[in-house]
Design a protein around this motif. Sequence first.
Motif, PDB file in Angstrom:
ATOM      1  N   MET A 157       0.713  -1.104   0.043  1.00  0.00           N
ATOM      2  CA  MET A 157       0.151   0.099   0.145  1.00  0.00           C
ATOM      3  C   MET A 157       0.814   1.162   0.080  1.00  0.00           C
ATOM      4  N   THR A 167       0.358  -6.513   1.910  1.00  0.00           N
ATOM      5  CA  THR A 167      -1.252  -6.119   1.571  1.00  0.00           C
ATOM      6  C   THR A 167      -1.693  -7.234   0.334  1.00  0.00           C
ATOM      7  N   SER A 192      -4.601  -7.999  -1.876  1.00  0.00           N
ATOM      8  CA  SER A 192      -6.043  -7.445  -2.309  1.00  0.00           C
ATOM      9  C   SER A 192      -6.899  -8.568  -3.121  1.00  0.00           C
ATOM     10  N   LEU A 215      -8.873  -4.877   0.685  1.00  0.00           N
ATOM     11  CA  LEU A 215      -7.336  -4.937   1.220  1.00  0.00           C
ATOM     12  C   LEU A 215      -7.149  -5.405   2.485  1.00  0.00           C
ATOM     13  N   TRP A 234      -2.285  -4.053  -9.723  1.00  0.00           N
ATOM     14  CA  TRP A 234      -1.628  -3.088  -8.981  1.00  0.00           C
ATOM     15  C   TRP A 234      -0.551  -2.533 -10.007  1.00  0.00           C
ATOM     16  N   THR A 274      -3.864   3.685  -2.998  1.00  0.00           N
ATOM     17  CA  THR A 274      -4.162   3.072  -1.702  1.00  0.00           C
ATOM     18  C   THR A 274      -3.626   3.856  -0.570  1.00  0.00           C
ATOM     19  N   ILE A 322      -7.773   7.054  -0.677  1.00  0.00           N
ATOM     20  CA  ILE A 322      -8.380   5.379  -1.065  1.00  0.00           C
ATOM     21  C   ILE A 322      -9.673   5.719  -1.151  1.00  0.00           C
TER      22      ILE A 322
END
Length: 1206
Positions: A90, A102, A104, A114, A140, A160, A165
């Motif tokens: 993040m 993290t 996702s 997340l 990402w 993020t 966010i």
Amino acid sequence: MSFILWSKTGPLLAVGTAKGNLLIYNQQTSRKIPILGKHTKKITCGCWSSQNLLALGSEDNTLTISNHEGDTIRQASLRGEPAEIFFSVMKMDERSSQGENTVSMSVDKKILTLFNINDPQNPIELAFERQYGNLVSHRWFGDGYILIGFSHGYFLVISTHIREIRSELYQARNHKDSLYSVAISASLNKAASCGDNCIKIHDLSDLKDISSVIQLDDETKGLDQLSWTDDGQLLALSTQRGTIHVFLTKLPMLGDSFGTRLAYLTSLLEVTVSNQVEGESPVVIQVEVEPTFVAVGPYHVAVGMNNRAWFYGLSKIKDIEYLGTIASMCLNADYAAALFEGKVQLHMIEGRDTEDRKQMKLFPDDDRKGRILCHALTPDFLYYGTDLGNVVCALLEDWETVNSYSHSVGVRKVFPDPNGTWLVFIDDKNGGFLFSPANVTVSCFELPNFSPTITGVLWDHWHADRGVFVAFDDDKVYTYALHKTTIYGPQVVLVGSTALLYSQRPLLMYNGELTCQTTSGKTSEVVLSTHSFLKSSPDTLKDRPAELSKELSQALKLKRFQESWSLCKSGGSEADWAELGKACLIHMEVELAIQIYRMSANVGMVLSLQSIQGIEDKSLLAGHLAMFLNEYNLAQDLYLSSSCPVAALEMRRDLLHWDSALMLAKRLAEDQIPFISKEYAVHLEFIGDYVNALAHYEKGVTHNNKFQEHDEACQAGVARMSIRMGDIRRGAAQAIQHPSRVLKKECGAILESMKQFSEAAQLYEKGLYYDKAASVYIRCKNWAKVGELLPNVSSPKIHLQYAKAKEADGKYKEAAQAYESAKDWDNMIRVLLDHLNNPEEAVRVVRETQSIDGAKMVARFFLRLNDYVSAIHFLVLSQCNDEAFQLAQQHGQMEVYADIIGSEATQEDYQSIALYFEGEKKHLLAGKFFHKCGQYSKALNHFLKCPKTEDNQAIELAIETVGQAKDNSLTNQLIEYLLGECDGMPMEAKYLFRLYMALQRYSEAAHTAIIIAREEQSAGNYRNAHDMLFSMYTELQAQKIKIPAEMATNLMILHSYLLVKIHVKKGDHLKGARMLIRVSNNISKFTAHVVPILTSAVIECQRAGLKNSAFSFAAMLMRPEYRNQIDLKYRKKIEALVRHPDMSELEEETTPCPFCGFQLPQNDLMCISCNNNIPYCIVTGRHMLKEDWSICPHCEFPALYSQFIL
């Protein structure tokens, strides 16, 4: 099995089953780790992290995170079924060191969750608008950004970072109906989405820009998943009907250039050859394999892979297998050179196999010479660099090494220029160097500011820029210029840098334009920022001086002097012209430099350059130019290496660099050492280094009669320095023997500053500087010597000092003489009065010098003697007016005081004197001083009270007073007095005339003047009458007032009468007779002398032959009233003329009227044609002629020029 995935970092394979079990297989050790019951239902998705953690999602709505042994680290329940799990980091304020922490995932195709491994209790759940549809895919990218695709075709980006966010950074509907998947390539910095039977590719730096669209019309059942390879070269797409499409997104950037010809890969099996500079059409060559290298020559193209190469002309020529995998290949017109396994194989391109074996050679021929890391071909040479640091040049003609340069470390790339005379190489330490294989005397240069990321070098192929090359890496192009001929020798300068667009590889440089190969298999043109002046118009830079100066600097670094000239002419400042001129001097462009300095009006530089124009010796020319640029050490080195080394000595002498000049003189011109020593000594003396100055003065003596003046200057220096060093006897002796007076003065001044007064005075005296000598003798109290020198001394100061000394000794006469020589008059007067009792001399001095203090002293002296008149006189002279007035008042000497004070007094002084005389009843003097102080009324009253005298001075002063007062009452008062209304005794009319003149009442004055003149004329005073009318006439003319006709006529008649005597005296009886005729015709105006005038007229007319006129005037004399008054000696003659008349008459000459040109008698003053009164000549009395006109400079009356100059 329902899931399978390889680890990112290790040889681990994760396998999930439909029952929720997990198997981890280690390929390296063949170990299998079964984990039963990892999930209760089917495992559907998962992801490995870079730390070898495994995240799995299952239909049981749970997420598990396990290590590489299968042990569960974290487990979390989810709101729905997970899909598409990814590990990432993040975005945080500070960079995390914990790695990918993290996870996702999309949950139930609605929510993006997340999950932070370190904070499992607080997952972040992000829901999106319903209009977007289901969340089908996310990826990402960058620094914590996520790209998300939705089923309805929407495409958005979120951050993020905890503060951002909840907001959408970018949102667009990328597909109209549906979107199936998104993919990101970090290496290409691109994103792709598929839907609606097409793929759209975006640039991540600007998502609004769709770089390409791929249509898939055959896929009727819809698309499925999308993925890039790690290098971004391939993009794979699966479809609903089970097919897979693989797209080539970027070609390998393979290309080469030879001269201006390019060859580059445009498809996996296609090479394009082009030459845009020479306008050739591109040629496409189909090749048999997907190559790993491309090489091009003037007539051939080579491609290859592994150990095999294929050669093409317009068609395939041959293919050759080499002894190893080919690392690189170069071609020229005839040869190919292939690098493999540390060796270069050189062979003919076209030739039979048997000939190929003969025409082939391996370099190096000895393994001990190292492995070859790089090579290059030019039309005549093969160059290669080895791991031992050798750069070798081999001549293709005989295949022999002709030059070798040894570098300190291995050479991994070489780049020769098109001619092969200069070569750039890059070593193993990523340093860039330039050297000339053709010129061993030139050392190797390290390229300035050479970036360690540089991957290649290109030389400019434009015919005029043979010394320009660029070095490039993935992001920038650096432009360098080689200056082969400068006063500093060959130089390399960094001109500037230009940014490269992403994924562009330069292939060719030509005149500031870079041709680059792109990943799409095409070429693009990049204009170098260092050559921007080629594209801009000079006229557009007139109002942008900073930009003009920048472009000028670039043009000069590139030696583009013609373009620099155009830039300066369009609006260059003085600094720009100076910069251009300096560059021309550095590059030894003398002709152009002369033109530039002529444009900037630098006359001195133009003359200097013209004086060296045509010098063929490059070192000598460079030395002169370096000197002009103040590079004196460089200039000396250049001079010494030239054919005229003495120029270095001359330069050092001109610059006053004496140490260097002496050292050079010892090497080059020993005969110049004495002269340089003398000049150096002068410099040392100036800065106070007397010890070394003395030594150099002594070295400077030549003892040669040819250089007598030089030797005398050195001897003078020795004398001065000897005194400075304390050797006074030697120095003084040399100064006395030396012929120069100036030296004696200089040495005397030095001795005086050292307080050696006696010796100083002697030198001054020897040098005939008597004032200085006397001054120094006074300082040492040698009055006898001072007295001897005094007749030759001109300085008042010295005379004054001597006078004071003599006065102190009681020798007052000598003191007075000395004071006189010193022009100290006050002290001289004091001595004359107090000590010598000589008032006559003192009075003379005061009168001559007008000394105020001296006058006071003389006044006091006379006051002691009771000589009040003299005392008053000198008090006034000393400006002590009050004291003088009191003294005059006390002793009845006011009239003396009044005479003395004259015009120097103030108004108060005049008033005081006037009041005194008023009290004494002296009306004339009182009036005079009241008049001077401006009290006109009192002055007039006093003047009118004065008794009448013969000269009537009081009346004259009264008229002057009234004239200055301009007061009507005073004017009327005086007029009444003059007309006798006060006492019944009128004054003469002349006083009234003077009054009118003083009052500037010229009309009344003119009328009065006529009356006075008439009275004077009646009384027979014709001269007085003439003078009165003449003065009035000139005054009226000056005031530009019209002259009364009566006045002009009377003046003309009187002037004619006065001319008679002048003509008769000269014996010109005709002119006299004509004037007497004019006077006799107006005889009524001469009542006092009628008979004498008529008698003179008869006599002169008779003499001049005017018999008839003589008879007429004789007849008039015979009248009874005149007959008895005729002089007895003329009576009988006149009577005889009347009794026996002769009526003959000499006819009068005629001359033209100056106004109309009519001919009339020359003594007539009225023209009967134009009725003008004609001006008359004051010399002859005749009328004026236009062509014989002149003006008297005194009275401004006209005169005939021919008569006036007689």
